[in-house]
Design an enzyme around this catalytic site. Sequence first.
Site, PDB file in Angstrom:
ATOM      1  N   ARG A   1      12.959   3.207   4.553  1.00 48.46           N
ATOM      2  CA  ARG A   1      12.301   1.765   4.046  1.00 48.46           C
ATOM      3  C   ARG A   1      14.231   0.874   3.566  1.00 48.46           C
ATOM      4  O   ARG A   1      14.280  -0.595   3.553  1.00 48.46           O
ATOM      5  CB  ARG A   1      11.520   1.151   2.958  1.00 48.46           C
ATOM      6  CG  ARG A   1      11.536   2.144   1.842  1.00 48.46           C
ATOM      7  CD  ARG A   1      10.757   2.187   1.292  1.00 48.46           C
ATOM      8  NE  ARG A   1      10.315   3.191  -0.153  1.00 48.46           N
ATOM      9  CZ  ARG A   1       9.907   2.873  -1.283  1.00 48.46           C
ATOM     10  NH1 ARG A   1       9.092   1.560  -1.427  1.00 48.46           N
ATOM     11  NH2 ARG A   1      10.128   3.808  -1.865  1.00 48.46           N
TER      12      ARG A   1
ATOM     13  N   HIS B   1       5.689   3.171   4.972  1.00 50.70           N
ATOM     14  CA  HIS B   1       5.179   4.007   4.793  1.00 50.70           C
ATOM     15  C   HIS B   1       4.023   4.800   5.626  1.00 50.70           C
ATOM     16  O   HIS B   1       3.188   4.695   5.637  1.00 50.70           O
ATOM     17  CB  HIS B   1       4.021   3.206   3.153  1.00 50.70           C
ATOM     18  CG  HIS B   1       4.805   2.988   2.117  1.00 50.70           C
ATOM     19  ND1 HIS B   1       6.004   2.267   2.399  1.00 50.70           N
ATOM     20  CD2 HIS B   1       4.551   3.206   0.736  1.00 50.70           C
ATOM     21  CE1 HIS B   1       6.393   1.617   0.786  1.00 50.70           C
ATOM     22  NE2 HIS B   1       5.243   2.719   0.294  1.00 50.70           N
TER      23      HIS B   1
ATOM     24  N   PHE C   1      -1.283  -0.993   7.579  1.00 51.18           N
ATOM     25  CA  PHE C   1      -1.820  -2.396   7.934  1.00 51.18           C
ATOM     26  C   PHE C   1      -0.968  -3.324   8.489  1.00 51.18           C
ATOM     27  O   PHE C   1      -1.417  -4.313   9.066  1.00 51.18           O
ATOM     28  CB  PHE C   1      -0.989  -3.007   5.995  1.00 51.18           C
ATOM     29  CG  PHE C   1      -2.314  -2.755   5.094  1.00 51.18           C
ATOM     30  CD1 PHE C   1      -3.268  -1.548   5.603  1.00 51.18           C
ATOM     31  CD2 PHE C   1      -1.112  -1.943   4.397  1.00 51.18           C
ATOM     32  CE1 PHE C   1      -3.918  -1.220   4.320  1.00 51.18           C
ATOM     33  CE2 PHE C   1      -2.632  -1.400   3.184  1.00 51.18           C
ATOM     34  CZ  PHE C   1      -2.792  -1.205   3.101  1.00 51.18           C
TER      35      PHE C   1
ATOM     36  N   ARG D   1       8.379   5.999   3.261  1.00 44.63           N
ATOM     37  CA  ARG D   1       8.654   5.289   1.874  1.00 44.63           C
ATOM     38  C   ARG D   1       9.764   7.235   1.053  1.00 44.63           C
ATOM     39  O   ARG D   1      10.475   6.529   0.313  1.00 44.63           O
ATOM     40  CB  ARG D   1       7.444   5.659   1.095  1.00 44.63           C
ATOM     41  CG  ARG D   1       7.447   5.665  -0.411  1.00 44.63           C
ATOM     42  CD  ARG D   1       5.958   5.784  -0.992  1.00 44.63           C
ATOM     43  NE  ARG D   1       6.072   5.733  -2.256  1.00 44.63           N
ATOM     44  CZ  ARG D   1       6.002   6.409  -3.173  1.00 44.63           C
ATOM     45  NH1 ARG D   1       5.454   7.910  -2.287  1.00 44.63           N
ATOM     46  NH2 ARG D   1       5.755   6.465  -4.874  1.00 44.63           N
TER      47      ARG D   1
ATOM     48  N   GLU E   1      -2.582  -9.679   6.329  1.00 44.36           N
ATOM     49  CA  GLU E   1      -2.636  -9.574   7.618  1.00 44.36           C
ATOM     50  C   GLU E   1      -2.129  -9.830   8.794  1.00 44.36           C
ATOM     51  O   GLU E   1      -1.724  -9.754   9.908  1.00 44.36           O
ATOM     52  CB  GLU E   1      -2.544  -7.784   7.888  1.00 44.36           C
ATOM     53  CG  GLU E   1      -1.687  -7.221   6.344  1.00 44.36           C
ATOM     54  CD  GLU E   1      -2.548  -6.787   4.840  1.00 44.36           C
ATOM     55  OE1 GLU E   1      -3.968  -7.501   5.610  1.00 44.36           O
ATOM     56  OE2 GLU E   1      -2.732  -6.405   4.269  1.00 44.36           O
TER      57      GLU E   1
ATOM     58  N   ASP F   1      -1.122   8.153  -2.440  1.00 41.66           N
ATOM     59  CA  ASP F   1      -1.883   7.037  -2.225  1.00 41.66           C
ATOM     60  C   ASP F   1      -3.099   7.520  -1.486  1.00 41.66           C
ATOM     61  O   ASP F   1      -4.658   6.975  -1.753  1.00 41.66           O
ATOM     62  CB  ASP F   1      -1.302   5.684  -1.707  1.00 41.66           C
ATOM     63  CG  ASP F   1      -0.708   5.169  -2.666  1.00 41.66           C
ATOM     64  OD1 ASP F   1      -0.762   5.108  -4.367  1.00 41.66           O
ATOM     65  OD2 ASP F   1      -0.129   4.309  -2.382  1.00 41.66           O
TER      66      ASP F   1
ATOM     67  N   SER G   1       8.443  -3.196  -1.707  1.00 46.26           N
ATOM     68  CA  SER G   1       8.013  -1.860  -1.022  1.00 46.26           C
ATOM     69  C   SER G   1       8.550  -1.817   0.614  1.00 46.26           C
ATOM     70  O   SER G   1       9.313  -0.313   0.833  1.00 46.26           O
ATOM     71  CB  SER G   1       6.827  -1.447  -0.733  1.00 46.26           C
ATOM     72  OG  SER G   1       5.885  -1.377  -1.218  1.00 46.26           O
TER      73      SER G   1
END
Lengths: 317, 281
Positions: free
Chosen positions: A13, A112, A86, A170, A61, A120, A40
Amino acid sequence: MKTYENTGSKDTRSGFGAGLTELGRTNEHVVALCADLIGSLKMQQFIDENPERFFQIGIAEANMMGIAAGLTIGGKIPFTGTFANFSTGRVYDQIRQSIAYSGKNVKICASHAGLTLGEDGATHQILEDIGLMKMLPGMTVINTCDYNQTKAATIAIADHKGPVYLRFGRPVVPNFTPADQKFEIGKAVQLQEGNDVTIVATGHLVWEALEAAKTLNEKGISADVIDIHTIKPLDKEAILKSVKKTGCIVTAEEHNYLGGLGESVARELSLEHPTPQEFVATQDTFGESGTPAQLMEKYGLNADAIVKAAQKVVKRK
Amino acid sequence: MADIQQLEAFVTQVRRDILRQVHKVNSGHPGGSLGCAEFFVALYQEVMERRDGFDMDGIEEDLFFLSNGHISPVFYSVLARSGYFPVEELNTFRLLNSRLQGHPTTHEGLPGIRIASGSLGQGLSVAIGAAQAKKLNKDKHTVFALMGDGELQEGQNWEAIMYAAANQVDNLIATVDLNGQQIDGSTDKVLDLGNVRAKFEAFGWTVLDIEDGNNLSAIINGLKKAKSLSGNGKPVCILLHTVMGNGVDFMMHTHAWHGKAPNDEQLADGLSQNPETLGDY
């Protein structure tokens, strides 16, 4: 065997963030959108340098995808940034109608992705996004393997006219591809030459494939290793050329075996050169909480899994 | 302003086009199309600043986005009769290999269309993006959007409504076609929209009503007033009170003609109420 050196582990990322920053300096048409995940997605530098070309959408989104489509009308090249879950599943119909069917020049940049999002858990660990995106007519699908490649891909997709799904992740992972690489959409990268088995990997599994090739070499199996960063359009010539030499193939990806890279490869092979294939992928399951390394071990997505798959497929020749 | 009688004649012809398009293929959406005929004619013939020809980017001209894409028959008729493509092409509505798909699309390259719509709730977001692109391009023109009232049940609209106000997208005029009908019945019965004006105002929009949304003068005055209100830090919403099926007596005040074509007799009846003015295709 070629040796690949990790020049310093980084997250992919951050490669996206670096590429976007460079685009901000070199391409006035590039604009960026984010749905409350600037940190992020590593977008802060672009924002600092180009505040007027950044759109904070908030946690919305669907609206982000529509606004991105609208921004292309007027010549902008929008890069949307949020998590892969998302960026795809949550907004599939918006992407389908307002971007893909409408032929809009939107770059959907998704961090991610996959299990390596980690603790998560499954709500955020999408393992179906490659399938969702590759089924959309006209959509280019890219899954990069390290920082340098992600940076190069981010820059390259700005010059490609049409919608693109760029998938990255990530965790901090080895950075081993050249910093000055020219990223060619749809062009596979040959990493190792071998005669006994083809290993085609994408994303975080590319480094694992190189590690697996070393182990296999010690066991007397020479592996042809291909980094297939572009899943659609697929570089079938590179794959066919390799399997005609090796006679068997392992595909490796951080994604469900349904809808992923492996299925795309299997289709080409079944049409042109039927070949024994093993799939290193998740087996139609959701993920769970854990560290990235624990998850990749539990779900069979690491070098060990690739070695076992290669040993198995060689026997099927 | 153009002669209102000429515009009335234009509307009459558009009604004929709508009826003839859906009758030929025995499918399509005449009710909402008829209800918005005056709005489309006012917008394209009187209000929008348009350039000759069609360019997707629409630089230095006003833009329009249709979110409730099922009313494509009225959109196609007004686009064709405003010079975007040959009027004869209305003959191909919904046929195989046509540019006039059931719902509007850019996919077949039909001039005048800038986004696909049909799956509801997406058009306002696109219009906001286009409006923000205009601001980046220092283009002072206005972006118009049309949504159905039932369509406000789609949540994406409220994301867009919140965003446009928070970001002062004030070169945007979004019209809601308040005809009070949707497929399963009246909007009150299916899912009550509540006080739409109060909702838009609470989100930070400037709101104005056009009480007679089938009266050309009222629409033109309302759209011009909306334009004068834009550029003041707030997006503008027009609540356009229309009658579904307007201009064809047996199609009015009912949701029955939302997605149903007239038979031969009904077509003749509808056409007799709307004599040919600009020439049938």
